[in-house]
Design a protein around this motif. Structure first.
Motif, PDB file in Angstrom:
ATOM      1  N   GLY A  38       0.782  -1.220   0.000  1.00 33.56           N
ATOM      2  CA  GLY A  38       0.000   0.000   0.000  1.00 33.56           C
ATOM      3  C   GLY A  38       0.816   1.274   0.000  1.00 33.56           C
ATOM      4  O   GLY A  38       0.301   2.313   0.382  1.00 33.56           O
ATOM      5  N   SER A  90      -3.698   3.006   4.170  1.00 35.44           N
ATOM      6  CA  SER A  90      -3.582   2.344   5.472  1.00 35.44           C
ATOM      7  C   SER A  90      -4.958   1.911   5.953  1.00 35.44           C
ATOM      8  O   SER A  90      -5.957   2.551   5.650  1.00 35.44           O
ATOM      9  CB  SER A  90      -2.995   3.309   6.509  1.00 35.44           C
ATOM     10  N   ILE A 112     -10.264   3.044   5.601  1.00 34.95           N
ATOM     11  CA  ILE A 112      -9.057   3.138   4.782  1.00 34.95           C
ATOM     12  C   ILE A 112      -8.684   4.601   4.640  1.00 34.95           C
ATOM     13  O   ILE A 112      -9.522   5.433   4.280  1.00 34.95           O
ATOM     14  CB  ILE A 112      -9.297   2.517   3.395  1.00 34.95           C
ATOM     15  N   THR A 158      -3.414  -2.722  -0.718  1.00 29.51           N
ATOM     16  CA  THR A 158      -3.847  -2.853   0.672  1.00 29.51           C
ATOM     17  C   THR A 158      -5.046  -3.771   0.794  1.00 29.51           C
ATOM     18  O   THR A 158      -5.127  -4.604   1.711  1.00 29.51           O
ATOM     19  CB  THR A 158      -4.142  -1.449   1.240  1.00 29.51           C
ATOM     20  N   SER A 211       2.186   7.819   6.807  1.00 30.00           N
ATOM     21  CA  SER A 211       2.448   6.447   6.362  1.00 30.00           C
ATOM     22  C   SER A 211       3.858   5.976   6.709  1.00 30.00           C
ATOM     23  O   SER A 211       4.255   4.897   6.287  1.00 30.00           O
ATOM     24  CB  SER A 211       2.237   6.356   4.843  1.00 30.00           C
TER      25      SER A 211
END
Lengths: 245, 245, 245, 245, 245, 245
Positions: free
Chosen positions: B27, B43, B114, B142, C73
């Motif tokens: 991802g 994520s 998400i 992801t 991230s």
């Protein structure tokens, strides 16, 4: 076939009006479309943002910006006040500012800033497009009031009028000027801003649930042009002798 | 006739790539289009916003949201960090979120959120459309990584791919995929998001200086569809065996 | 005896590199130490804070400041964006700024501000020390690029290089350059910044769980000096002909 | 040779005192060092942060945190109030919290949070180290007051005392406990926190202008240990029969 | 002798009205006093603040709070929007809330919160007192609308009406209901809130320039009681059959 | 009959004192009333807000403003620090500023700003009125210290002293100078500020639970005048030879 909650034809707008004269001051307009009511105000400040300041060679250009907010009591379930405009309000006030700037000549305004304040007193769908249409009327009032102070009073700072309307897809049916219950269930939501001459200033179309093809797009745009043209007539009527073009 | 600064044909995109494998984590995708570079990351959090929570009768639906920011060093003249996303970033991250949600089935994700983080490492025009295209690749990575944990692993939470590109009008010439110098002088600026199937998900067109008519709009949309289709191929190539459809 | 998760010797650093040339602009460096990756950028603005402004008698001095942030991230469990740097980031960016200012002559820069932006793309321990080491390389690139515009091009605004590394105590064992899992379980955590000449610029040691005596401190400092010297060599190698001293 | 503005020997602290009994409440201490005055208060709340909450198997651990601020009137030139702690205050309050936590057993406190509020009433250098030393006295008062309510009244939540002092380099001379005018001109500035047993808890050394070598570091640390030991005696004296160890 | 700008007698109020029925929703009242216009709205939420929550033994009490803001366009010189209520607005909204709570029985409301939103559409002095008087009318409308859902529909949550007016000293002359130009030059400014029964709920008197004695205070209070009584009659008239007492 | 918790007569104030000389600086006063302690400080800055700036014809006038805060440890249950003054603190600091400005001649100060910082070290009721009384003493100290620098040293910027006290209604009994437990249960709460000459500067009366009539108001004001007069004597005594009138 889809039947609208208030019985309107698919291509029919709600009753729309622009009431002038609120607060005994120029540039304050109460715009209504059905149960949606927006107070549109155009104020002038004799200053420009730092980045618009002129130089010896280039005179300062004017600036025009917009702010949009909903009063807490404008919706059935009270909307708490927020420190700053939320994401939606930010998006909308940027749209309003861009739409009016598209027909605006900043050089002709001189070193001034125009603030367009669009405060929603009651919300039943279509607040952003009504705000644009009403802001145009308030803007003309305010420009007329300072006309003698413009760098060249014979050079009007606007090139054309702008009006705006929403179209959408409900139950697979393209419709014009959605009220709140229609907006909530729409599969496509599109806002269109056009000039008095009928050209596009902004097209913002979103497929909330069903991506759309060229044919459907053509139908949306045809509806929107019809609505914008009708509103342009109402603006001209409301401004009457103050119509600047 | 208009000649592009980097010699491209009017309907030619810049070299576009989606590099996977950054940070040894699924991802995270480095998306590039010419000198524009965006780190797109998807994520998962095992929770949903309060207003998405389910009830005894209705299971919680998933949610998908996006954040967009430019690093201070992404532009030639350093961009100061800001407390919150500014108006432009707010508008962009809402566009990214809406675009991906248009092909997303929240029921199939289960009670998860998400986050699509699109951080611009280098900016040379077209960051918002590249962010959308790259976010799609990161999102697939992801979703594939958590496929076994989905409510029904055979029901994939995406219905189609999405890709995006900009078109614009420079010197009265419609062109595809504007770089920064072109974007700065464009009279019309339009961003289009389309599905792999070629339908429109978002159309956002702005006449910065010259309102446009139906004919010109048709040309913009034809260019955009060509660009979106090319990017869709690159996405499929980058994902290879991970392509989910 | 303590065995490190990645098999390193107790006094061994991770593979460290400083990649130059990102974004085709001077002053952008991708610094890596194992799985930790920091984008270090040095930007110049032709202005100084109000309190650095000069007078008729005293010319304005330059200024150098740093900002540190982690991308959402950059860590396995997404780190939400925050309005302002949190306490940890505040502490770190102050450390980075102080460390570089210790070898910096503001008079030689002239009335400019240098911003060191350290954005963590991936975090696996040691981000603050890697940021300092990478920021030095970016700073040299940027100073070299504006050398002709300095008040006196022959007077370089830096006196020496700086590099930094962490040491710590894990399972009663002093070790060099902790990765994240080591850092999480360390009983003492120390960050040391040294000049190319090997003198201390900053020592920040914290006994998270076990207060330490002079003997142990001596061991920590010996390890740190070894690490800083190795990094100084890598910085010199990366800068090659651009090495300013 | 360097002669101190107030005639002190190089290794001499200012007169230091810890006045108890303010506000007729336990846990409020007026700490003074020369003209520096800090109100140190330790308050207990019967709750812990979300991330400290226990589970069925593991009981909740206590937490200890610190806040540091300067009153606007604490300095000669009024310091405006700020929305949040500035960078310096953030750094200092994190140092205070870490220093006290180094000798603190959260399990023995039970599900409670201790807040150490260090408010500077008058500032003449050394506020952060005086805040740590005074906070220790306030903390003991407060822990003694709730001793009967601890999970195990015979298990005291502190393992040792902590005291702190500054050292620095002025005119190439290492000195102990700098007042404001010394601090302003110091080339090296170091704050050291030690346990009653004489071990290091925190070392924070900064070469503002002159990087230092091992020999000089050794002199700094020797001075600091002397100062910390003297303050530890004064803390014991102030607490008298309330000394917990 | 002092002659008022609009020719009113010294003890005469401006034309005051309470228009009901805006937005087709209960609890929205347009209150006017001369050129001052305030939109007063009373909304109900089925929840109470954390600190009002009840226990097994004591049922939750209701809560009533107020917010006050001026629209940017409500004054001749546009008032910029602010992140939070400024000092003046904070003071005013606390006054509005206290005034209505003085006649309010929170037990009789049940576990609900009433928000009184007073948004000034046009300002010409006396906005805070008009907001209180208008909020009372909106509050009654809203309470009547939920009467059936109250814990005991026969126990009305209000004990009496409240109305408010300003008095002041201009050119050494005590006057009633100041408009903006009078307010700007007043030497004493006083706001008085009274019950329908004629007792004082709030007295806020400020000697901006000339401290006053008992005799003058007596004159101010006599004027205020006259004004409050007149407004109480108008409130009763506006509510007509909805008058709750 | 109502019997006070500390045995005072109904019209008796607590022991009140104004300690000067804190911090070896003028303009710092520790004001106490029973267990309430406020640090009152008056600082001078050689600048005025933008809107007070003078012109060629009109010299700049001075300005005086106040800030009020409670330390977290000033109350039994720790009060968390807040980003900005909360509603109550905003209201109080505006009251303090207005009260002192009522006897202040800004022209006589010259282009300076005076900040009155009132920080509550310990709170047991009556903090706002004690802050006003203490701020007057600090203000005189500070004005005396800069007297030689005033535009006309013989023209003192204050016309009279001000002092303040609270009165209230507890168990249907009017009382003077409420402590915290009395304040918490009062049905009417009133703060009164008066000049040394005995005239009213501010009257702020709130019927928390029982609206009051003229007779009761007369009793409150008589009590308040007695209290203010006593405090005026204590202020004169504390300032001794520094008394300016």
């Amino acid at each position: 076939m889809y039947s609208r909650p208030d019985g309107r034809a698919l291509d029919q707008t709600r009753p729309i009006s622009f009431k002038r004269g609120f607060a005994n001051a120029p540039g304050r307009v109460i715009a209504s479309a059905g149960d949606t009511v927006v107070l549109c105000a155009a104020s002038v400040a004799d200053e420009v943002p730092e980045w618009r300041k002129g130089t010896a060679d280039a005179p300062a250009k004017g600036w025009l910006t917009a702010e949009y907010r909903m009063l807490p009591s404008s919706v059935a379930r009270r909307k708490p006040r927020q420190d700053r405009p939320d994401g939606r309000a930010t998006e909308i006030q940027r749209l309003i500012g861009r739409s009016l700037r598209a027909v605006f000549d900043p050089e002709k305004l001189g070193p001034r800033t125009i603030y367009l304040d669009c405060d929603v007193l009651q919300a039943d769908g279509g607040t952003r497009t009504l705000a644009i249409s009403g802001a145009f009327v308030a803007l003309v009032e305010t420009l007329n009031a300072i006309r003698d102070q413009l760098p060249d009073p014979s050079a009007y700072p606007l090139r054309d009028s702008v009006s705006a309307i929403s179209v959408g897809l409900v139950q697979e049916t393209p419709i014009l000027d959605l009220c709140y219950v229609e907006d909530s269930s729409a599969d496509v939501d599109m806002n269109v801003v056009a000039t008095g001459e009928g050209k596009f200033v902004e097209i913002q179309g979103t497929a909330e649930r069903s991506p759309f093809d060229d044919e459907r797009l053509a139908r949306f745009l045809a509806l929107a042009k019809k609505g914008c043209a009708e509103i342009a007539s109402l603006q001209r009527e409301a401004l009457a002798d103050d119509w600047p073009f």
